[in-house]
Design an enzyme around this catalytic site. Structure first.
Site, mmCIF file in Angstrom:
data_model
loop_
_atom_site.group_PDB
_atom_site.id
_atom_site.type_symbol
_atom_site.label_atom_id
_atom_site.label_comp_id
_atom_site.label_asym_id
_atom_site.label_seq_id
_atom_site.Cartn_x
_atom_site.Cartn_y
_atom_site.Cartn_z
ATOM 1 N N LYS A 143 -19.344 63.397 -44.903
ATOM 2 C CA LYS A 143 -18.490 61.924 -45.170
ATOM 3 C C LYS A 143 -19.210 60.893 -45.475
ATOM 4 O O LYS A 143 -20.240 60.636 -44.747
ATOM 5 C CB LYS A 143 -17.443 61.797 -44.008
ATOM 6 C CG LYS A 143 -16.341 60.405 -44.587
ATOM 7 C CD LYS A 143 -15.568 60.396 -43.182
ATOM 8 C CE LYS A 143 -14.465 59.408 -43.350
ATOM 9 N NZ LYS A 143 -13.517 59.403 -42.223
ATOM 10 N N SER B 202 -8.897 59.433 -42.948
ATOM 11 C CA SER B 202 -9.721 59.001 -44.050
ATOM 12 C C SER B 202 -10.794 60.105 -44.617
ATOM 13 O O SER B 202 -11.709 59.743 -45.767
ATOM 14 C CB SER B 202 -10.377 57.815 -43.596
ATOM 15 O OG SER B 202 -11.441 58.194 -42.590
ATOM 16 N N SER C 52 -8.224 60.896 -38.538
ATOM 17 C CA SER C 52 -8.908 61.002 -39.872
ATOM 18 C C SER C 52 -9.642 62.305 -39.814
ATOM 19 O O SER C 52 -10.052 62.573 -41.296
ATOM 20 C CB SER C 52 -10.075 59.864 -39.951
ATOM 21 O OG SER C 52 -9.140 58.571 -40.219
#
Length: 538
Positions: free
Chosen positions: A118, A199, A223
């Site tokens: 990420k 996210s 997330s």
């Protein structure tokens, strides 16, 4: 071209993407393009590790296969926009690892496996760490976060960075999950118009679409679990502190953690072995047990199953499967939170965000011209055509108004919410009902991505917020699909019970094998039964 236009323009191409449907008004002699993973890329992380060890495939060939697949489905075709940046040195790293193996010097269990991170996780590679934000597009720090150093030590190849909900979805109350100014909108590979959640949107979509052997996400509250749920993969949020948060763009010092997102529980355990640095670390792969559910008392959070009959049916089947595996199920009504809980829990994040982000920004190179949250707010206002094109920055603004972490308001709020989710929450339920874990659906079925209204979720299923705020382990394992959309099963436990939670999920996974490969449907109406139901009847 402005980045915020990319998602809108790419969306126009979706009518040509689906292998299931097409324009039938004119004859088409070409076979539809298949976006299903093939060859090595369809394999799970453990299968690839064995193939690399046996010499059936080289690290270089595997890395090239993933780069080709990213070109096929992320940069073109369905245009998933799950990968934000590729490591320009990935192939060189793969060749070096092949040479080490040929010399009889393998590094570890992940030797030669390409991994996507990420894009709020720093690496020493020639890539920025941006959180999807224009303000950090030149944030090349030259630092490996400890989890990345651990992955490298085990032989992993850092393939690149994944797109995400910008600033890990902590910029606006009206945000759109999976959108960032730099990366545009991530698309769910199971159904391209559906919300990929966030996210860690890109990490979830990339793992599902076979763009890497495994991916890494981060979670403050949902997330990792939510994007794993809606993209149909395994996601594990460890006990906070097990994986170091150093050199990761922060939200919350009390809740943030990184975790693996993969096709299988074994793959997640193998990655966690490399990522973990906390005192409670053990060999998570070695402790997995396909018989782990036998004789175990499991708490069923009935009050967290939501209102959707489709989810309830899937959940009941999962419970039946666990009973068949020997689990003893104990119904629990709900986790009751005290008055004022939700407001205080949000306040805690705003307090911690201001403090931790300012500390992080102060450590960035001179190429970053926004050394404080206040500077970021001003930068976004100045570049509103890009940064504020779809939603505002009201969470940024609210956070800037918070006091520091020495304030009595902060100390009272964090003690209140942690007590509610720990000794008066998960710990109490485990003890009162004499159960080793709590289970519930991992979330709702993904709605459509909506750039007009932002995220519009159906009635929520699951209780992952309790594990997130408590800082306790939480695993989601696929329990199949509903009308083409994945749904997951959550296992939650007490502090440092990471190995036990992974093992319970592994036992469920081995019994059901419910994970489904993405079909790249454009919409639900690509399903024949839905198309027929939606048709007008004269």
């Amino acid at each position: 071209m402005k980045h915020y236009l990319v998602a809108a323009i790419s969306a126009l191409a979706l009518t040509a993407c689906s292998p299931q449907t097409g324009d039938t008004s004119m004859p088409d002699t070409k076979a539809p393009i298949s976006y299903a993973a093939e060859g090595w890329t369809v394999k799970s992380l453990p299968e690839l590790a064995e193939a690399l060890k046996a010499g059936d495939v080289s690290a270089e060939a595997l890395t090239q296969a993933y780069l080709d697949r990213i070109e096929l489905v992320d940069r073109s075709g369905p245009t998933l926009q799950a990968v934000l940046t590729l490591n320009p040195d990935a192939l060189e790293a793969a060749r070096a690892l092949d040479a080490k193996r040929d010399a009889g010097e393998p590094l570890g269990a992940l030797h030669g496996l390409p991994i996507l991170l990420k894009d709020n996780i720093e690496t020493a590679d020639n890539m920025p760490t941006t959180a999807g934000a224009l303000a950090l597009k030149d944030n090349v720090t030259g630092r490996d976060s400890p989890l990345v150093a651990g992955l490298r030590a085990e032989g992993a190849i850092i393939l690149g960075k994944t797109n995400l909900s910008q600033w890990a979805n902590f910029r606006s109350n009206s945000s759109m999950s999976g959108w960032s100014a730099l990366g545009g909108q991530v698309r769910n590979p199971h159904m391209l118009d559906r919300n990929p959640c966030g996210s860690s949107s890109g990490s979830g979509a990339a793992a599902a679409a076979s763009l890497a052997a495994g991916t890494v996400g981060t979670e403050t509250n949902g997330s990792i679990i939510c994007p794993s749920n809606v993209n149909g993969v395994v996601g594990f949020k460890p006990t906070v502190g097990l994986v170091s948060q150093d050199f990761i763009i922060p939200i919350s010092s009390s809740q943030d953690t990184a975790g693996p997102m993969t096709k299988t529980v074994m793959g997640a355990a193998m990655m966690l072995n490399a990522m973990a640095t906390g005192a409670a670390k053990t060999d998570y792969a070695a402790t997995l047990d396909a018989a782990a559910l036998q004789g175990k008392r499991i708490g069923v959070l009935r009050g967290a199953q939501g209102s959707s009959p489709l989810i309830k049916d899937s959940f009941e089947q999962a419970l039946s499967d666990m009973e068949s595996a020997g689990a003893i199920l104990v119904d629990i009504d709900d986790i009751d939170m005290p008055d004022g809980f939700w407001g205080k829990s949000f306040d805690v994040l705003k307090y911690e965000f201001k403090a931790t982000l300012n500390a992080y920004l102060a450590s960035t190179p001179d190429t970053v011209t926004t050394p404080t949250l206040a500077d970021l707010i001003a930068f976004n206002a100045e570049h509103a055509d890009i940064e504020l094109a779809l939603f505002n920055q009201d969470i940024f603004e609210q956070s800037e108004g918070m006091e520091d972490l020495e304030s009595e308001g902060y100390k009272e709020a964090v003690a209140f919410v942690q007590s509610a989710t720990r000794e008066n929450g998960i710990d109490r339920l485990l003890a009162e009902h004499d159960v080793v874990a709590l289970v519930a659906p991992s979330g709702p079925l993904a709605p459509r991505a909506d750039p007009v209204n932002g995220d519009v979720w159906p009635d929520w299923a699951g209780a992952g917020y309790a594990a997130a705020i408590a800082g306790y382990p939480h695993l989601t394992v696929p329990m199949g699909t509903v009308r083409g959309i994945p749904i997951g099963l959550s296992f939650m436990g007490g502090k440092d019970q990471d190995a036990a939670i992974l093992s319970l999920g592994y036992a469920y996974e081995q019994r059901t094998q419910a994970r489904a490969e993405p079909q790249y449907y454009q919409t639900a109406e690509d399903l024949p039964e839905i198309a027929e139901a939606m048709r007008r009847r004269d």
